[in-house]
Design a protein around this motif. Structure first.
Motif, short mmCIF file in Angstrom:
data_model
loop_
_atom_site.label_atom_id
_atom_site.label_comp_id
_atom_site.label_asym_id
_atom_site.label_seq_id
_atom_site.Cartn_x
_atom_site.Cartn_y
_atom_site.Cartn_z
N UNK A 1 0.83 -1.21 0.00
CA UNK A 1 0.00 0.00 0.00
C UNK A 1 0.86 1.26 0.00
N UNK A 2 2.04 1.17 0.60
CA UNK A 2 2.93 2.33 0.70
C UNK A 2 3.80 2.48 -0.55
N UNK A 3 4.30 1.36 -1.06
CA UNK A 3 5.20 1.40 -2.21
C UNK A 3 4.40 1.54 -3.50
N UNK A 4 4.64 2.56 -4.29
CA UNK A 4 3.88 2.76 -5.53
C UNK A 4 4.38 1.85 -6.65
N UNK A 5 3.55 1.60 -7.66
CA UNK A 5 4.03 0.90 -8.86
C UNK A 5 5.16 1.68 -9.51
N UNK A 6 6.06 0.97 -10.16
CA UNK A 6 7.25 1.60 -10.74
C UNK A 6 7.23 1.48 -12.27
N UNK A 7 7.82 2.47 -12.93
CA UNK A 7 7.93 2.44 -14.39
C UNK A 7 9.36 2.23 -14.86
#
Length: 205
Positions: A90-96
Motif C-alpha cells: 500500500x505504501x510502495x507505488x508501482x514503478x515504471x
C-alpha cells in the motif's frame, strides 16, 4: 535470552514481508512461493498478503502427518509476513523505470535472505513452508536438495499456471538464495535453535 531471540524473530518476519513487497513492485519475477501466492491472489481476488497468511495456515495442516511441531515463531510467521507485505504494498507505488525496478528486485532478494536467516536463526520455530521441507527430510530420508527443489518446483509451476509473475527475478532468487543463506544464517543463528537452522541451511545449498 528469549527477548533477544523474539525481537530478532519479529524483525526477520517484518523484513521478509517487506522483501516480498519489493519484488512484487519490481515486476521482474518472484520467488517460487510468492509466484504461487500471487497467482492464487489473482484467481481469488484476495489480497496477496491475506493469501500468504492463509496458505501458511493451511500448510500447517500438512505438518500433522509429517509429525512437525509448531513453535511461537511458526505462529508469528503465519500472522505477520502477509500482513506486513500488504501494508508495504500500500505504501510502495508501482514503478515504471527499469533501473528502479531492478534496484527493488536486488534489494528484495538480498533482504529476503537476511530476513530468512534472522527468523530461522532465532530458533523459535520454522515457518510453515520451511517445516514442510524439514518434515519431508525426516520422513522420506531423501537428499535435501531434491526435497527442497521438488517442493519449490511444484509451487512455482502451480503459481505460474495461475498467472503469478515468473521472470529474471525468479531465476536470480533461485540461483542466489542458497549462497546468501550460507552467509546470513550462521550470522543470526542462536545456539538454542541451531538444529532446525542447520537443516534449512543445508536445504538451501
Amino acid at each position: 535470552m528469549f527477548l533477544r531471540r523474539f525481537t530478532q524473530l519479529q524483525l526477520g518476519l517484518f523484513l521478509y514481508g517487506l522483501s516480498i513487497a519489493l519484488m512484487v513492485r519490481a515486476e521482474l519475477g518472484l520467488n517460487p512461493w510468492s509466484v504461487f501466492h500471487q497467482g492464487l491472489s489473482d484467481v481469488t481476488g484476495v489480497s496477496m498478503g491475506l493469501v500468504v497468511n492463509g496458505v501458511g495456515l493451511l500448510v500447517l495442516l500438512l505438518w500433522i502427518p509429517l509429525r512437525q511441531k509448531p513453535g511461537i515463531g511458526t505462529i508469528c510467521n503465519v500472522l505477520l509476513i502477509g500482513t506486513v507485505a500488504d501494508l508495504c504494498l500500500r505504501v510502495l507505488p508501482p514503478l515504471d523505470a527499469l533501473w528502479l525496478r531492478s534496484v527493488f528486485l536486488i534489494a528484495g532478494v538480498l533482504l529476503n535472505a537476511v530476513a530468512t536467516g534472522a527468523y530461522i536463526g532465532a530458533g523459535l520455530g520454522p515457518g510453515p513452508r520451511d517445516g514442510i521441507t524439514t518434515g519431508l527430510l525426516r520422513v522420506t530420508r531423501w537428499e535435501v536438495r531434491w526435497v527442497r527443489t521438488g517442493v519449490e518446483a511444484t509451487v512455482l509451476a502451480l503459481g505460474w499456471l495461475m498467472g503469478g509473475t515468473v521472470g529474471v527475478g525468479t531465476v536470480l532468487f533461485v540461483a542466489t538464495t542458497g549462497p546468501l543463506l550460507q552467509i546470513f544464517l550462521p550470522m543470526f543463528t542462536r545456539p538454542e535453535g541451531s538444529g532446525p537452522a542447520s537443516r534449512l541451511a543445508r536445504a538451501s545449498s
